[in-house]
Design a protein around this motif. Structure first.
Motif, PDB file in Angstrom:
ATOM      1  N   GLN A   3       6.516  53.709  21.599  1.00 23.54           N
ATOM      2  CA  GLN A   3       6.373  54.398  22.898  1.00 23.54           C
ATOM      3  C   GLN A   3       6.678  53.442  24.038  1.00 23.54           C
ATOM      4  N   LYS A   4       6.241  52.206  23.908  1.00 23.42           N
ATOM      5  CA  LYS A   4       6.517  51.213  24.951  1.00 23.42           C
ATOM      6  C   LYS A   4       8.019  51.006  25.109  1.00 23.42           C
ATOM      7  N   ARG A   5       8.697  50.861  23.985  1.00 20.24           N
ATOM      8  CA  ARG A   5      10.149  50.666  24.047  1.00 20.24           C
ATOM      9  C   ARG A   5      10.827  51.863  24.713  1.00 20.24           C
ATOM     10  N   GLN A   6      10.340  53.059  24.342  1.00 20.76           N
ATOM     11  CA  GLN A   6      10.918  54.264  24.932  1.00 20.76           C
ATOM     12  C   GLN A   6      10.667  54.299  26.438  1.00 20.76           C
ATOM     13  N   LYS A   7       9.438  53.950  26.845  1.00 22.14           N
ATOM     14  CA  LYS A   7       9.114  53.927  28.283  1.00 22.14           C
ATOM     15  C   LYS A   7       9.966  52.889  29.008  1.00 22.14           C
ATOM     16  N   PHE A   8      10.118  51.713  28.384  1.00 20.99           N
ATOM     17  CA  PHE A   8      10.944  50.682  29.007  1.00 20.99           C
ATOM     18  C   PHE A   8      12.395  51.144  29.157  1.00 20.99           C
ATOM     19  N   SER A   9      12.910  51.830  28.132  1.00 25.88           N
ATOM     20  CA  SER A   9      14.294  52.313  28.237  1.00 25.88           C
ATOM     21  C   SER A   9      14.398  53.423  29.287  1.00 25.88           C
ATOM     22  N   GLU A  10      13.356  54.259  29.402  1.00 29.05           N
ATOM     23  CA  GLU A  10      13.362  55.297  30.443  1.00 29.05           C
ATOM     24  C   GLU A  10      13.341  54.660  31.832  1.00 29.05           C
ATOM     25  N   ILE A  11      12.520  53.645  31.980  1.00 32.21           N
ATOM     26  CA  ILE A  11      12.441  52.949  33.276  1.00 32.21           C
ATOM     27  C   ILE A  11      13.775  52.274  33.582  1.00 32.21           C
ATOM     28  N   LYS A  12      14.385  51.659  32.568  1.00 26.39           N
ATOM     29  CA  LYS A  12      15.689  51.012  32.770  1.00 26.39           C
ATOM     30  C   LYS A  12      16.735  52.036  33.199  1.00 26.39           C
ATOM     31  N   ALA A  13      16.717  53.220  32.545  1.00 22.63           N
ATOM     32  CA  ALA A  13      17.669  54.282  32.923  1.00 22.63           C
ATOM     33  C   ALA A  13      17.399  54.759  34.353  1.00 22.63           C
ATOM     34  N   GLY A  14      16.119  54.890  34.706  1.00 24.52           N
ATOM     35  CA  GLY A  14      15.761  55.286  36.071  1.00 24.52           C
ATOM     36  C   GLY A  14      16.224  54.269  37.100  1.00 24.52           C
ATOM     37  N   LEU A  15      16.057  52.982  36.764  1.00 29.66           N
ATOM     38  CA  LEU A  15      16.519  51.926  37.675  1.00 29.66           C
ATOM     39  C   LEU A  15      18.041  51.969  37.824  1.00 29.66           C
ATOM     40  N   ASP A  16      18.739  52.183  36.725  1.00 32.22           N
ATOM     41  CA  ASP A  16      20.201  52.276  36.798  1.00 32.22           C
ATOM     42  C   ASP A  16      20.637  53.473  37.639  1.00 32.22           C
ATOM     43  N   ASP A  17      19.959  54.613  37.450  1.00 28.94           N
ATOM     44  CA  ASP A  17      20.270  55.799  38.258  1.00 28.94           C
ATOM     45  C   ASP A  17      20.011  55.534  39.737  1.00 28.94           C
ATOM     46  N   ALA A  18      18.891  54.875  40.019  1.00 34.16           N
ATOM     47  CA  ALA A  18      18.559  54.572  41.413  1.00 34.16           C
ATOM     48  C   ALA A  18      19.608  53.647  42.021  1.00 34.16           C
ATOM     49  N   GLU A  19      20.060  52.652  41.249  1.00 31.88           N
ATOM     50  CA  GLU A  19      21.085  51.737  41.749  1.00 31.88           C
ATOM     51  C   GLU A  19      22.391  52.477  42.028  1.00 31.88           C
ATOM     52  N   SER A  20      22.738  53.385  41.131  1.00 31.30           N
ATOM     53  CA  SER A  20      23.946  54.187  41.326  1.00 31.30           C
ATOM     54  C   SER A  20      23.830  55.051  42.582  1.00 31.30           C
ATOM     55  N   LEU A  21      22.686  55.677  42.765  1.00 30.11           N
ATOM     56  CA  LEU A  21      22.468  56.501  43.965  1.00 30.11           C
ATOM     57  C   LEU A  21      22.548  55.663  45.239  1.00 30.11           C
ATOM     58  N   ILE A  22      21.952  54.489  45.193  1.00 26.91           N
ATOM     59  CA  ILE A  22      21.982  53.619  46.377  1.00 26.91           C
ATOM     60  C   ILE A  22      23.425  53.227  46.696  1.00 26.91           C
ATOM     61  N   ARG A  23      24.233  52.931  45.657  1.00 25.97           N
ATOM     62  CA  ARG A  23      25.644  52.595  45.900  1.00 25.97           C
ATOM     63  C   ARG A  23      26.380  53.760  46.552  1.00 25.97           C
ATOM     64  N   LYS A  24      26.135  54.963  46.015  1.00 28.57           N
ATOM     65  CA  LYS A  24      26.797  56.150  46.581  1.00 28.57           C
ATOM     66  C   LYS A  24      26.353  56.381  48.023  1.00 28.57           C
ATOM     67  N   MET A  25      25.069  56.219  48.276  1.00 24.65           N
ATOM     68  CA  MET A  25      24.563  56.409  49.642  1.00 24.65           C
ATOM     69  C   MET A  25      25.150  55.356  50.580  1.00 24.65           C
ATOM     70  N   ASP A  26      25.302  54.151  50.060  1.00 22.92           N
ATOM     71  CA  ASP A  26      25.889  53.089  50.869  1.00 22.92           C
ATOM     72  C   ASP A  26      27.316  53.455  51.278  1.00 22.92           C
ATOM     73  N   LEU A  27      28.093  53.969  50.313  1.00 22.61           N
ATOM     74  CA  LEU A  27      29.470  54.379  50.620  1.00 22.61           C
ATOM     75  C   LEU A  27      29.492  55.506  51.644  1.00 22.61           C
ATOM     76  N   GLU A  28      28.604  56.478  51.459  1.00 21.91           N
ATOM     77  CA  GLU A  28      28.569  57.603  52.401  1.00 21.91           C
ATOM     78  C   GLU A  28      28.135  57.139  53.787  1.00 21.91           C
ATOM     79  N   ALA A  29      27.138  56.246  53.830  1.00 22.20           N
ATOM     80  CA  ALA A  29      26.628  55.776  55.122  1.00 22.20           C
ATOM     81  C   ALA A  29      27.694  55.003  55.884  1.00 22.20           C
ATOM     82  N   ARG A  30      28.529  54.248  55.170  1.00 24.32           N
ATOM     83  CA  ARG A  30      29.555  53.447  55.841  1.00 24.32           C
ATOM     84  C   ARG A  30      30.662  54.308  56.456  1.00 24.32           C
TER      85      ARG A  30
END
Length: 191
Positions: A3-30
């Motif tokens: 379960q810990k490994r699964q939670k860690f992988s979920e958190i990692k996926a969430g962090l990657d999604d957040a980073e992707s969203l921030i990049r997209k928002m950065d492009l739109e904001a510019r």
């Protein structure tokens, strides 16, 4: 442990999604206007900082978790210690997940704000287009009025010339008639 490994992988996926969203928002904001862009870029820097903190916390927890798991596998002792460490790590993990969720909410709010700003910009551009069309129509109408005024000036100038010419003609006729009457009277009276 799984379960810990699964939670860690979920958190990692969430962090990657957040980073992707921030990049997209950065492009739109510019691509927005400077006054809106500055505010949004400042918020994005804050989100990037939060995301980097969460990533480092995740790495630290993942590293600690993998080290602890290796130790537990090797020693297979101190189950009580492992449980307390696991509870501590779970608490940290929960806090990290909560921070990640807060950052995701802030990112969503920023995205909503950007979309509203974009809609406002489109509305302003449409209004400006309509005003431009109105100004062009008024300009065309003004040229038409100017042409009519020029024609009226020409007509009035021609009428004024005719009046002057007619005055001279009438004056000449009166003078000729007065001279003719005077000659007739002179000849009649002189006989």
């Amino acid at each position: 442990m799984e379960q810990k490994r699964q939670k860690f992988s979920e958190i990692k996926a969430g962090l990657d999604d957040a980073e992707s969203l921030i990049r997209k928002m950065d492009l739109e904001a510019r691509s927005l206007q400077p006054n809106v862009k500055a505010v949004l870029l400042a918020k994005l820097r804050e989100y990037k900082s939060d995301l980097n903190n969460l990533k480092s916390e995740h790495k630290r927890l993942a590293s600690a978790n993998s080290n602890q798991a290796a130790r537990d596998d090797l020693l297979e002792s101190g189950m009580a210690d492992a449980m307390s460490v696991s509870a501590n790590q779970r608490g940290r993990l929960m806090m990290s997940t909560e921070r990640l969720n807060e950052s995701s909410d802030r990112i969503k709010e920023s995205r909503r704000t950007m979309l509203e700003t974009e809609e406002l910009g489109v509305s302003i551009l449409q209004d400006l287009h309509q005003q431009r069309q109105s100004l062009l129509h008024a300009n065309d109408t003004l040229h038409g009025v100017d042409d009519n005024i020029s024609k009226s000036k020409k007509i009035l100038t021609n009428m004024s010339r005719r009046m002057s010419r007619n005055k001279w003609i009438i004056s000449s006729i009166i003078v000729v008639l007065v001279v003719a009457i005077a000659l007739i009277l002179y000849f009649k009276l002189s006989k």
